[in-house]
Design a protein around this motif. Structure first.
Motif, PDB file in Angstrom:
ATOM      1  N   VAL A 114       0.836  -1.210   0.000  1.00 12.09           N
ATOM      2  CA  VAL A 114       0.000   0.000   0.000  1.00 12.09           C
ATOM      3  C   VAL A 114       0.867   1.256   0.000  1.00 12.09           C
ATOM      4  O   VAL A 114       0.474   2.281  -0.561  1.00 12.09           O
ATOM      5  N   ALA A 115       2.045   1.176   0.603  1.00 13.33           N
ATOM      6  CA  ALA A 115       2.972   2.317   0.554  1.00 13.33           C
ATOM      7  C   ALA A 115       3.392   2.577  -0.891  1.00 13.33           C
ATOM      8  O   ALA A 115       3.395   3.734  -1.349  1.00 13.33           O
ATOM      9  N   ASP A 116       3.721   1.524  -1.615  1.00 11.21           N
ATOM     10  CA  ASP A 116       4.132   1.668  -3.017  1.00 11.21           C
ATOM     11  C   ASP A 116       2.971   2.129  -3.901  1.00 11.21           C
ATOM     12  O   ASP A 116       3.151   2.972  -4.786  1.00 11.21           O
ATOM     13  N   TYR A 117       1.773   1.570  -3.656  1.00 15.71           N
ATOM     14  CA  TYR A 117       0.603   1.993  -4.436  1.00 15.71           C
ATOM     15  C   TYR A 117       0.357   3.486  -4.222  1.00 15.71           C
ATOM     16  O   TYR A 117       0.071   4.227  -5.173  1.00 15.71           O
ATOM     17  N   SER A 118       0.455   3.920  -2.975  1.00 15.68           N
ATOM     18  CA  SER A 118       0.205   5.329  -2.654  1.00 15.68           C
ATOM     19  C   SER A 118       1.186   6.239  -3.376  1.00 15.68           C
ATOM     20  O   SER A 118       0.796   7.254  -3.965  1.00 15.68           O
ATOM     21  N   LYS A 119       2.447   5.867  -3.332  1.00 15.56           N
ATOM     22  CA  LYS A 119       3.478   6.660  -4.000  1.00 15.56           C
ATOM     23  C   LYS A 119       3.184   6.765  -5.499  1.00 15.56           C
ATOM     24  O   LYS A 119       3.270   7.845  -6.088  1.00 15.56           O
ATOM     25  N   LYS A 120       2.828   5.657  -6.129  1.00 13.29           N
ATOM     26  CA  LYS A 120       2.535   5.634  -7.568  1.00 13.29           C
ATOM     27  C   LYS A 120       1.317   6.509  -7.894  1.00 13.29           C
ATOM     28  O   LYS A 120       1.331   7.249  -8.890  1.00 13.29           O
ATOM     29  N   LEU A 121       0.279   6.437  -7.084  1.00 16.82           N
ATOM     30  CA  LEU A 121      -0.912   7.253  -7.320  1.00 16.82           C
ATOM     31  C   LEU A 121      -0.570   8.736  -7.287  1.00 16.82           C
ATOM     32  O   LEU A 121      -1.015   9.505  -8.139  1.00 16.82           O
ATOM     33  N   ILE A 122       0.224   9.133  -6.301  1.00 18.70           N
ATOM     34  CA  ILE A 122       0.590  10.537  -6.160  1.00 18.70           C
ATOM     35  C   ILE A 122       1.467  10.982  -7.323  1.00 18.70           C
ATOM     36  O   ILE A 122       1.257  12.055  -7.896  1.00 18.70           O
ATOM     37  N   GLU A 123       2.431  10.155  -7.697  1.00 20.68           N
ATOM     38  CA  GLU A 123       3.349  10.491  -8.789  1.00 20.68           C
ATOM     39  C   GLU A 123       2.643  10.645 -10.134  1.00 20.68           C
ATOM     40  O   GLU A 123       3.100  11.395 -10.997  1.00 20.68           O
ATOM     41  N   THR A 124       1.547   9.932 -10.337  1.00 18.10           N
ATOM     42  CA  THR A 124       0.893   9.904 -11.643  1.00 18.10           C
ATOM     43  C   THR A 124      -0.431  10.662 -11.690  1.00 18.10           C
ATOM     44  O   THR A 124      -1.118  10.621 -12.706  1.00 18.10           O
ATOM     45  N   ALA A 125      -0.777  11.353 -10.622  1.00 15.21           N
ATOM     46  CA  ALA A 125      -2.083  12.020 -10.544  1.00 15.21           C
ATOM     47  C   ALA A 125      -2.301  13.015 -11.680  1.00 15.21           C
ATOM     48  O   ALA A 125      -3.344  13.001 -12.338  1.00 15.21           O
ATOM     49  N   VAL A 126      -1.343  13.873 -11.913  1.00 14.35           N
ATOM     50  CA  VAL A 126      -1.508  14.901 -12.946  1.00 14.35           C
ATOM     51  C   VAL A 126      -1.658  14.260 -14.324  1.00 14.35           C
ATOM     52  O   VAL A 126      -2.564  14.602 -15.077  1.00 14.35           O
ATOM     53  N   ALA A 127      -0.793  13.305 -14.640  1.00 14.75           N
ATOM     54  CA  ALA A 127      -0.855  12.637 -15.944  1.00 14.75           C
ATOM     55  C   ALA A 127      -2.185  11.909 -16.143  1.00 14.75           C
ATOM     56  O   ALA A 127      -2.692  11.830 -17.263  1.00 14.75           O
ATOM     57  N   ASN A 128      -2.751  11.391 -15.059  1.00 13.14           N
ATOM     58  CA  ASN A 128      -4.018  10.665 -15.152  1.00 13.14           C
ATOM     59  C   ASN A 128      -5.239  11.548 -14.948  1.00 13.14           C
ATOM     60  O   ASN A 128      -6.368  11.053 -14.945  1.00 13.14           O
ATOM     61  N   LYS A 129      -5.004  12.839 -14.741  1.00  9.91           N
ATOM     62  CA  LYS A 129      -6.095  13.809 -14.570  1.00  9.91           C
ATOM     63  C   LYS A 129      -7.048  13.403 -13.459  1.00  9.91           C
ATOM     64  O   LYS A 129      -8.266  13.376 -13.630  1.00  9.91           O
ATOM     65  N   VAL A 130      -6.457  13.063 -12.313  1.00 10.83           N
ATOM     66  CA  VAL A 130      -7.237  12.733 -11.131  1.00 10.83           C
ATOM     67  C   VAL A 130      -6.714  13.547  -9.952  1.00 10.83           C
ATOM     68  O   VAL A 130      -5.546  13.932  -9.912  1.00 10.83           O
ATOM     69  N   ALA A 131      -7.600  13.793  -9.014  1.00 14.98           N
ATOM     70  CA  ALA A 131      -7.193  14.376  -7.737  1.00 14.98           C
ATOM     71  C   ALA A 131      -6.866  13.220  -6.796  1.00 14.98           C
ATOM     72  O   ALA A 131      -7.397  12.110  -6.957  1.00 14.98           O
ATOM     73  N   ILE A 132      -6.017  13.481  -5.840  1.00 11.24           N
ATOM     74  CA  ILE A 132      -5.618  12.451  -4.874  1.00 11.24           C
ATOM     75  C   ILE A 132      -5.823  12.969  -3.468  1.00 11.24           C
ATOM     76  O   ILE A 132      -5.466  14.110  -3.154  1.00 11.24           O
ATOM     77  N   TRP A 133      -6.377  12.132  -2.609  1.00 17.44           N
ATOM     78  CA  TRP A 133      -6.347  12.394  -1.170  1.00 17.44           C
ATOM     79  C   TRP A 133      -5.453  11.314  -0.582  1.00 17.44           C
ATOM     80  O   TRP A 133      -5.716  10.115  -0.744  1.00 17.44           O
ATOM     81  N   ASP A 134      -4.405  11.713   0.088  1.00 17.02           N
ATOM     82  CA  ASP A 134      -3.413  10.794   0.625  1.00 17.02           C
ATOM     83  C   ASP A 134      -3.834  10.287   2.003  1.00 17.02           C
ATOM     84  O   ASP A 134      -3.340  10.748   3.038  1.00 17.02           O
ATOM     85  N   MET A 135      -4.733   9.317   2.004  1.00 16.89           N
ATOM     86  CA  MET A 135      -5.191   8.718   3.260  1.00 16.89           C
ATOM     87  C   MET A 135      -4.053   7.987   3.957  1.00 16.89           C
ATOM     88  O   MET A 135      -3.992   7.947   5.184  1.00 16.89           O
ATOM     89  N   PHE A 136      -3.148   7.422   3.168  1.00 18.44           N
ATOM     90  CA  PHE A 136      -2.022   6.691   3.728  1.00 18.44           C
ATOM     91  C   PHE A 136      -1.239   7.581   4.696  1.00 18.44           C
ATOM     92  O   PHE A 136      -0.985   7.201   5.839  1.00 18.44           O
ATOM     93  N   GLN A 137      -0.887   8.792   4.251  1.00 18.23           N
ATOM     94  CA  GLN A 137      -0.149   9.711   5.120  1.00 18.23           C
ATOM     95  C   GLN A 137      -1.042  10.358   6.172  1.00 18.23           C
ATOM     96  O   GLN A 137      -0.598  10.610   7.299  1.00 18.23           O
ATOM     97  N   ALA A 138      -2.300  10.625   5.826  1.00 21.44           N
ATOM     98  CA  ALA A 138      -3.219  11.237   6.789  1.00 21.44           C
ATOM     99  C   ALA A 138      -3.394  10.357   8.030  1.00 21.44           C
ATOM    100  O   ALA A 138      -3.636  10.860   9.131  1.00 21.44           O
TER     101      ALA A 138
END
Length: 188
Positions: A114-138
């Motif tokens: 889940v740590a790796d998934y979270s990192k990937k989601l954040i890194e690719t958010a702009v390219a995928n045109k999605v907003a991200i809420w980082d529940m992992f860090q929250a």
């Protein structure tokens, strides 16, 4: 009691109860154990989403994929297919993804998936045109699970959250959403 013919003809997949008042219509689907690949296998989900005339969708997945030990690449490919399926039925839809929350394997080993998934989601958010809420860090990140458990936020399995933990997730999400909304209004 319905006979076999009746049950084969009819299926109830949900109900929509609306009125003519303006405002937010909240719809939710929660399926225990569901993964992005499960939604991708059932086109009816996307057809029903279209019928709801959705403008904004929040997707929170990843924990179940991590317990299947799916690589980040596989998880991300399946999630991207789900996003594409959603956009195929509604090209203008806004999508917010939440990162998966921290958890442990076997109540003692940090869930690095889940740590790796979270990192990937954040890194690719702009390219995928999605907003991200980082529940992992929250929720404190990879090494906060035992503290969250001691605070009564998690169940004994250290995967699922307690009522207090889910309430906290909801409050943190709402707070983050409202802060972003206020920032958006200030820029207008």
């Amino acid at each position: 009691m319905p006979n076999d013919t009746t049950t084969a003809i009819y299926a109830l997949n949900g109900l929509i109860l609306e009125n003519n008042q303006s405002g937010v219509v909240y719809s939710a689907i929660g399926v225990n154990g569901a993964k992005a690949c499960d939604y991708n296998r059932f086109p009816l989900f996307f057809e029903q989403l279209k019928a709801l005339e959705v403008e904004f969708v929040v997707i929170s997945l990843g924990t179940n994929e991590s317990f299947d030990k799916k690589t980040t690449e596989v998880y991300f490919q399946e999630l991207q297919q789900m996003l594409q399926n959603i956009r195929n039925i509604n090209p203008g839809i806004e999508i917010l993804l939440t990162t998966p929350p921290p958890s442990l394997f076997g109540r003692k080993y940090p869930n690095t998936f889940v740590a790796d998934y979270s990192k990937k989601l954040i890194e690719t958010a702009v390219a995928n045109k999605v907003a991200i809420w980082d529940m992992f860090q929250a929720l404190g990140g990879l090494f906060a699970v035992n503290d969250n458990y001691k605070r009564g936020l998690m169940s004994k399995d250290k995967v699922h959250y307690s009522k207090a933990g889910y309430d906290l997730q909801g409050q943190l999400f709402f707070d983050a959403l409202m802060i972003s909304y206020e920032q958006f209004k200030a820029l207008k």
